[in-house]
Every structure is written in C-alpha cells, then in structure tokens.
Design a protein around this motif. Structure first.
Motif, PDB file in Angstrom:
ATOM      1  N   ILE A 263       0.869  -1.170   0.000  1.00 27.31           N
ATOM      2  CA  ILE A 263       0.000   0.000   0.000  1.00 27.31           C
ATOM      3  C   ILE A 263       0.909   1.225   0.000  1.00 27.31           C
ATOM      4  N   ALA A 264       0.714   2.113  -0.958  1.00 26.80           N
ATOM      5  CA  ALA A 264       1.625   3.249  -1.108  1.00 26.80           C
ATOM      6  C   ALA A 264       0.890   4.442  -1.693  1.00 26.80           C
ATOM      7  N   ASN A 265       1.518   5.593  -1.562  1.00 23.91           N
ATOM      8  CA  ASN A 265       1.059   6.828  -2.193  1.00 23.91           C
ATOM      9  C   ASN A 265       2.130   7.301  -3.158  1.00 23.91           C
ATOM     10  N   TYR A 266       1.697   7.912  -4.254  1.00 23.88           N
ATOM     11  CA  TYR A 266       2.649   8.448  -5.216  1.00 23.88           C
ATOM     12  C   TYR A 266       2.029   9.670  -5.898  1.00 23.88           C
ATOM     13  N   SER A 267       2.857  10.467  -6.519  1.00 20.69           N
ATOM     14  CA  SER A 267       2.351  11.656  -7.211  1.00 20.69           C
ATOM     15  C   SER A 267       1.586  11.226  -8.454  1.00 20.69           C
ATOM     16  N   ALA A 268       0.432  11.856  -8.671  1.00 16.73           N
ATOM     17  CA  ALA A 268      -0.421  11.462  -9.793  1.00 16.73           C
ATOM     18  C   ALA A 268       0.285  11.690 -11.120  1.00 16.73           C
ATOM     19  N   LEU A 269       0.093  10.771 -12.049  1.00 15.53           N
ATOM     20  CA  LEU A 269       0.716  10.878 -13.363  1.00 15.53           C
ATOM     21  C   LEU A 269      -0.042  11.867 -14.237  1.00 15.53           C
ATOM     22  N   GLN A 270       0.701  12.595 -15.031  1.00 16.43           N
ATOM     23  CA  GLN A 270       0.108  13.513 -15.998  1.00 16.43           C
ATOM     24  C   GLN A 270      -0.187  12.757 -17.286  1.00 16.43           C
ATOM     25  N   PRO A 271      -1.106  13.282 -18.105  1.00 17.34           N
ATOM     26  CA  PRO A 271      -1.388  12.624 -19.391  1.00 17.34           C
ATOM     27  C   PRO A 271      -0.113  12.455 -20.205  1.00 17.34           C
ATOM     28  N   GLY A 272       0.134  11.269 -20.652  1.00 23.67           N
ATOM     29  CA  GLY A 272       1.337  10.984 -21.439  1.00 23.67           C
ATOM     30  C   GLY A 272       2.467  10.391 -20.623  1.00 23.67           C
ATOM     31  N   ASP A 273       2.469  10.603 -19.282  1.00 27.74           N
ATOM     32  CA  ASP A 273       3.498   9.991 -18.439  1.00 27.74           C
ATOM     33  C   ASP A 273       3.272   8.487 -18.356  1.00 27.74           C
ATOM     34  N   ARG A 274       4.361   7.759 -18.165  1.00 24.69           N
ATOM     35  CA  ARG A 274       4.272   6.308 -18.000  1.00 24.69           C
ATOM     36  C   ARG A 274       4.866   5.918 -16.657  1.00 24.69           C
ATOM     37  N   GLY A 275       4.107   5.149 -15.881  1.00 24.82           N
ATOM     38  CA  GLY A 275       4.590   4.712 -14.581  1.00 24.82           C
ATOM     39  C   GLY A 275       4.210   3.265 -14.313  1.00 24.82           C
ATOM     40  N   PHE A 276       5.091   2.545 -13.627  1.00 24.30           N
ATOM     41  CA  PHE A 276       4.843   1.134 -13.327  1.00 24.30           C
ATOM     42  C   PHE A 276       5.271   0.848 -11.893  1.00 24.30           C
ATOM     43  N   PHE A 277       4.605  -0.126 -11.286  1.00 22.12           N
ATOM     44  CA  PHE A 277       5.012  -0.620  -9.970  1.00 22.12           C
ATOM     45  C   PHE A 277       5.351  -2.094 -10.123  1.00 22.12           C
ATOM     46  N   ASN A 278       6.600  -2.459  -9.777  1.00 18.99           N
ATOM     47  CA  ASN A 278       7.090  -3.835  -9.940  1.00 18.99           C
ATOM     48  C   ASN A 278       7.470  -4.419  -8.583  1.00 18.99           C
ATOM     49  N   ILE A 279       7.238  -5.718  -8.441  1.00 14.13           N
ATOM     50  CA  ILE A 279       7.616  -6.439  -7.225  1.00 14.13           C
ATOM     51  C   ILE A 279       8.618  -7.521  -7.627  1.00 14.13           C
ATOM     52  N   TYR A 280       9.781  -7.537  -6.937  1.00 14.16           N
ATOM     53  CA  TYR A 280      10.819  -8.543  -7.179  1.00 14.16           C
ATOM     54  C   TYR A 280      10.986  -9.401  -5.927  1.00 14.16           C
ATOM     55  N   LEU A 281      11.085 -10.694  -6.121  1.00 15.65           N
ATOM     56  CA  LEU A 281      11.359 -11.611  -5.018  1.00 15.65           C
ATOM     57  C   LEU A 281      12.622 -12.388  -5.343  1.00 15.65           C
ATOM     58  N   ASN A 282      13.628 -12.237  -4.504  1.00 16.93           N
ATOM     59  CA  ASN A 282      14.922 -12.908  -4.702  1.00 16.93           C
ATOM     60  C   ASN A 282      15.473 -12.653  -6.105  1.00 16.93           C
ATOM     61  N   GLY A 283      15.318 -11.411  -6.551  1.00 22.67           N
ATOM     62  CA  GLY A 283      15.880 -10.993  -7.826  1.00 22.67           C
ATOM     63  C   GLY A 283      15.027 -11.276  -9.038  1.00 22.67           C
ATOM     64  N   LEU A 284      13.873 -11.919  -8.872  1.00 25.43           N
ATOM     65  CA  LEU A 284      13.002 -12.251 -10.000  1.00 25.43           C
ATOM     66  C   LEU A 284      11.758 -11.370  -9.980  1.00 25.43           C
ATOM     67  N   LEU A 285      11.378 -10.862 -11.150  1.00 26.28           N
ATOM     68  CA  LEU A 285      10.168 -10.052 -11.266  1.00 26.28           C
ATOM     69  C   LEU A 285       8.946 -10.956 -11.144  1.00 26.28           C
TER      70      LEU A 285
END
Length: 695
Positions: free
Chosen positions: A377-399
């Motif tokens: 659960i997190a907060n982040y700054s809202a993306l503007q139109p055209g911006d690209r954002g992703f949230f990734n989770i890695y476990l022991n080095g693997l996506l």
C-alpha cells in the motif's frame, strides 16, 4: 651508508609499530560486507558499523576504495559521502580504475546508539544527457570490500564507559567448565545466541582448561561455588542463594609481545621481529548465581534483551527472571507488516527506477508458509497525461508482478506466491518506474515521488506447508509450537556446547523470539517424553536413545552407506576416518518435530558444530531430511525415506554377502581368466592331436 639506512628502517619500524598498536584495522569484509554495487544515474547504499566503547573516534579514519564503470564520463560524475546523516565529502571521479577516499572521523560522527552510519550516493553520467542516460546498464559504481576503518583504540575512561549493556559487542569467546552440567550448557547456548545477535562472527567456545592466554575478552559461565578460586576472586559481589548474577570484571595490564615485519635491506625483504609492550584491557563477563536456582535465574535473564540492554552498571543481581510472552490471534505471526520485518519509510523521488528493499525469512512466521500474500500500500504523485509509470515487485531478484500506475496516486497491489517461489531467506523489492512524457525529461526529475506505507503493507501466510515427511526447509519453525527439549548424551555434553548455541540462536532468530527449550540428558528421557515434546537431540553413535527413534531416516547405530542415485557411487560411508556430523529431521511418534545430530571421528565438537550450521543455510531443495557435513566444510544433502534406494545397511548382511559385495569384481575377473586359460589349454591340446593325426 647501508648501515645508516638499515638503522633508519629500524627506527621507522619501531615508530610504525607503536602507532599500529593503538589502531585497529577492520575491513568492510570483516564486518560482513562484500563488494556493493550502486546502479543507476542516481543511486545510494548504506553501511552500518557498531563501534565499541574502547574506540576513540577522534583520530580514527575511513578509507574507502571504489571502482567506477569504465563507460562513465569521469569528469561529469560525482560521489558523495554522508556520515551520521550529515554531508561529509563530495568529489568528481578521477580517471583511476580503482579510486580511494580517506576521511578523518570524529565523535560527532557517531549516532546516539554508537553506530557509525555511512551513506554513499552517486550521480553518474555516460553521455552528459540525463534523458539518454536513463536506465543505461553501464552506469554503476562498485564499493570494494577491502575498504576499511582505522579505529583508534583507547583505554581512557575504560572503567567508566564499558558496562554490561555494551560489553557484548566486543566479546568473541565463551568459556565453560571442563565437566559441564546441563546448566552450564544452557548458559553457553544462550550466551552464544546473544553474541550472534550482535553480528559477532566466529564465536569461539572453550573449556576452561583450553583457554588461550591471548583471549582476554570473553564470557565465563558457571555456578559461583563451582568456579576456580582465581576466577571467583575476580567477582567482588557475592550472590545469595537462589540469586542470579551478571558481573563484569575489568582490568588493564601490560602485555609484552613480538611482532614480525618485513623490511627491505639491500633490495631484499627481511623478516624482523620487534618486542612491543602495550596496555591491554581485560573484560570477563561472569554469568553465575548462588546455587542451581540462582544460576538458572541468570541464564533466564540472558534470553531477555530488554534486561541486558538496560543494565548500565558492572553487575546485576537477579532475584527473579522470567520470559513470558502472551500470544493473541494478531500476534500469532501469520500476518507481518513490513515494519515488523525491519522496513522503514523511504521517500522516493526522481525518474527511472526507484526501489525499496525488505528481507524476511520463513521462521518469522509461526509455521512454514505454503503460500504468502504480499500486499503493498503506497502513495505516489499522480501521473500527468502521457506519463508512463509502473510498480514492480521482485522476489529474490526475480520479477513476480508488474502493474501500471494511474492518475489516482494511490497504490494497493497484492500478489500471492507459492512455496516454490520463496526460500528460507528472502529479499523483497518494491520498484516504482517513472518515465515522463517525451520532451519534458529534464524538467521532470523532481516531479515524481512515492512512498510505501510500511505499517499497512504486509506479508500474510495463507496456510501452513504440511508434508508427510519433515525436511530442513521447515527448520526451525517446525519447533515453534509446543515445548522443545534439547537432549544430549552425557559423555558428549562437553563437545555439544557450540552446536547448542547455534540451535538456540536459530530457534529464536525471528521477530518474536520466545522459544526457551528445556535441557536434559538422554539417560533421563522417558519413552513418553518422545511423544510429548519436540526433540532436538545431540547424541553419541552408541546412545541407546537412538533405538527409540523408529521413524528416523537413518539408523546411525548401524554401519551404512549412502549412494548417489544418479551414478550409484558411494557418497558417504560410516567408516570414514574424517570427523563427520550427521543431522536428520523427521516427525516423531506423535507427529512432533524431531531433530537428531550425531558425530564421529576425533573432532566431536567441530563435527557437531558443522552439522548444526549446515542445516540453517539457504538449502536449494525442499525435501532434504538428512545432512552430512565434515569439519572441512564439505556437505551432502539427502532425501531418505523407507523406500529409498540410496541407503544400504552393511552390518545387516551375512559375512558371505559382504565378502561378495567387496570382492565380486575380482572374483568374476579371476573366473574369466580361468576360462580363458582353460580355452587356451584345450586349444593347444587339439592342435597337438591334429599334428599327430596328420603325421
């Protein structure tokens, strides 16, 4: 002239030796840090060093070696050092392949809890264009593990600054009576566990008769009346009957020693010994008490970190000690917040890859998890139109998970992992990746920010991992429920102290350490005890208790051989002359967890210790239930059950069968030779008969 230079070399040698006497050189590797690589355009790493009370920070130094990527524009790349959260040094990179920074340290660089915190932050470039450099894999800087701290040793204020609460950080040895009682073994085990929690490496355990003279800083265990007279005289406080005692003896004496240096004489290196004298402190922390009950009070207090960390004097009398932990449903360790496993809130800003890392282990839960839900659960700054954002989770080095960010600025992401994805020890990474709209790269570096809520984010074990056969993958959490008894053969008790320390540490190496086993001799175990308790047994090969473990994978009191199932070669035979430790884990008579360790050879203590350490490592298999390790760090893992074909008992065969197994190849070869000779003999006779007939 040569004599003059030789004399000058000796003078320099003495002056250098005297300076070195007051300094301790400790590499990053000695503190447990390997080469640390900082990736990306703007990266950071942190190092924490516990500083002992006998260190004078004024005059101490930090010497940092680092290796930058060869692709960097060195004159446009920067390295910054932050010590105790304050800027300490910044510089542009030089052209050298290995670079060095030396910084003087002071008392202001220490945190209130006596840690030296060193942060290294980088700003790197390859092209000079921040947008082009984004995510370039050639952008890295490696902090070398031979970087070191040169710490000034000081006996000033030794008697005032060193106390029970901070003396554990400098202890590296435990001394116990040559004929230890169960209480002595229990004291060694808990003292060992306490030392290991301070990140002390290579903890030595000595019988009192084998303590080297060079060891002057150690823990001494033993009931007050059982201590030798010279040791008892060091204790200036006498505990009453049933009263426990921690007593820290401190003294300073002159130590004379010789040091060998290599100096150059006429172009050749010559060893030169010099005699030096220095004032050396001596610390002995006594864990003792009046009578067995008092001694037990002190041992019980060893397991209470709150008591140890708040004892600022040189002695502590303990009238009553107890370790009681009341579990509620929420505290049953099936659900852990990221804060509970050591996570801290990191405010992340910038573009590209922004990561936060967390560590957890299976034993943090009440049981070995079959599936684990990971929720961020997190907060982040809202993306503007055209911006690209992703949230990734890695476990022991693997996506293991990736999702797009949106304009809401709120993240609630979850994924469930199975038992094949998580290990005994795990590294979890949360990554925000932000790419601004094309053309606004340079103006968007501070526009994006994110922060994981470590209080609301959590790990939750969905259900326990239950199998018909117990394995090392489930150790030590298999012993979390119920009462555990540590059982030892009386004749092997003096060899088992170090291994017991490893076991106690592992049983309590989690976020809610509350496993306080009972200690008992194998001769005092009753058949019903094997059903009522979890059992961890350190036994001699011929201990009769081994006959009571009907479900043990291996009957260690029989001669046996283990084979590699792939090529049918013998991997281990009981008759090996090398000292070996064998550990096997299985369910007992009432489905209770049982771990049995045995040892052979002339180095029993080392074999026990090798076995106890091997089963706590990050094992690559989920089903190994037998581990054999020797004192030379060789280790073999097996999965053995009643139908296993890689186990063979030698002494269950008849003498004729054993003879055939040992010499069948030679016998067959002999028969083949006899057949060949017989054929040649008959052939020669036939030829002679034909010749006579022809004549």
């Amino acid at each position: 002239m040569n004599k003059f230079f030789t004399l000058l070399a000796f003078i320099l040698l003495f002056s250098t030796a005297s300076w070195a006497q007051g300094n301790t050189i400790a590499s990053f590797k000695a503190y447990g840090h390997e080469d640390d690589v900082i990736y990306g355009m703007s990266g950071a790493t942190s190092f924490y060093f516990k500083i002992t009370p006998l260190t004078e920070m004024n005059g101490s130094k930090l010497v940092l070696y680092f290796e930058p990527s060869q692709a960097l524009l060195k004159n446009q790349s920067y390295i910054n050092l932050v010590i105790n959260n304050k800027p300490a040094f910044s510089t542009v990179l030089s052209k050298d392949s290995i670079q060095k920074i030396t910084l003087n340290l002071s008392r202001a660089d220490l945190s209130p809890d006596k840690f030296l915190k060193i942060q290294i932050k980088t700003l790197l470039t390859i092209s000079g264009d921040q947008c082009k450099d984004l995510d370039n894999p050639a952008m890295w800087l490696k902090v070398k593990n031979y970087s070191y701290l040169s710490l000034v040793k000081s006996n000033k204020n030794f008697f005032d600054n060193v106390n029970i609460s901070n003396c554990f950080d400098s202890k590296k040895a435990i001394v116990y009576p040559s004929n230890p009682t169960l209480n002595d073994l229990k004291a060694v085990a808990w003292a060992y566990s306490r030392l290991k929690k301070t990140q002390t490496r290579d903890i030595a355990v000595y019988e009192e008769s084998k303590l080297p003279d060079s060891v002057r800083n150690y823990i001494r265990v033993g009931e007050i009346n059982a201590l030798p007279a010279d040791q008892r005289d060091l204790i200036k406080v006498t505990p009453q009957n049933n009263q426990g005692l921690f007593y820290l003896h401190k003294s300073v004496s002159t130590i004379t020693d010789s040091i060998t240096h290599m100096i150059e004489v006429k172009g050749a290196l010559v060893p030169v010994k010099t005699v030096t004298s220095e004032q050396a402190p001596k610390e002995v922390l006594f864990i003792t008490g009046g009578g067995d009950n008092g001694y037990n009070q002190a041992i019980t207090a060893l397991g209470n970190m709150n008591v140890l960390n708040s004892t600022y004097g040189d002695y502590l009398l303990i009238n009553k000690a107890q370790n009681t932990f009341f579990k509620t449903i929420d505290e049953n360790r099936s659900k852990l917040s990221l804060k509970q496993i050591g996570g801290v809130s990191d405010f992340l800003s910038g573009i590209g890859s922004l990561k936060s890392a967390y560590s957890f282990k299976n034993s943090d839960f009440s049981f070995t998890p079959k599936e684990v839900e990971i929720r961020f659960i997190a907060n982040y700054s809202a993306l503007q139109p055209g911006d690209r954002g992703f949230f990734n989770i890695y476990l022991n080095g693997l996506l293991i998970s990736s999702e797009k960010l949106d304009q809401s600025g709120k993240l609630n992401s979850a994924i469930t992992i199975n038992r094949y994805q998580h290990h005994k020890y795990n590294t979890l990474e949360a990554e925000f990746r932000f790419y601004p709209i094309t053309g606004n790269c340079k103006n968007s570096f501070t526009n994006f920010f994110a922060e994981v809520d470590v209080d609301k984010s959590y790990l939750e074990s969905k259900n326990p991992f239950i199998t018909s056969d117990l394995s090392f993958y489930q150790y030590p959490e298999a012993f979390n429920s119920g009462t555990t008894r540590i059982v030892v053969s009386e004749q092997y008790a003096k060899y088992a102290a170090g291994a017991m320390g490893e076991i106690i540490y592992e049983l309590n190496n989690n976020i809610n350490a509350n496993n306080f086993p009972e200690f008992v001799y194998s001769k005092d175990i009753k058949p019903n005890d094997l059903k009522q308790y979890n059992i961890i047994a350190l036994l001699a090969k011929d201990d009769k208790l081994l006959d009571e473990f009907a479900d043990a994978p291996i009957k260690f009191n029989k001669d046996f051989r283990l084979y590699n199932t792939d090529n049918n070669k013998v991997v281990y035979a009981l008759s090996d002359t090398v000292s070996n430790g064998l550990a096997q884990i299985f369910y007992g008579r009432s489905n209770n967890a049982t771990l049995v360790l045995t040892a052979t050879g002339s180095h029993i203590a080392e074999a026990f210790l090798a076995a106890s350490r091997s089963i706590t490592e990050q094992l690559s298999t989920l089903s190994s239930n037998v581990c054999i390790s020797d004192v030379n760090s060789n280790k073999y893992l097996f999965n053995i059950n009643k139908s296993s074909e890689n186990l063979e008992y030698i002494d269950t065969k008849s003498g004729l069968t054993r003879f055939w197994d040992s010499y069948n190849l030679y016998i067959l070869l002999g028969i083949l030779i006899l057949i060949l000779l017989s054929f040649l003999y008959v052939r020669s006779k036939v030829q002679k008969s034909q010749e006579l007939f022809n004549d």
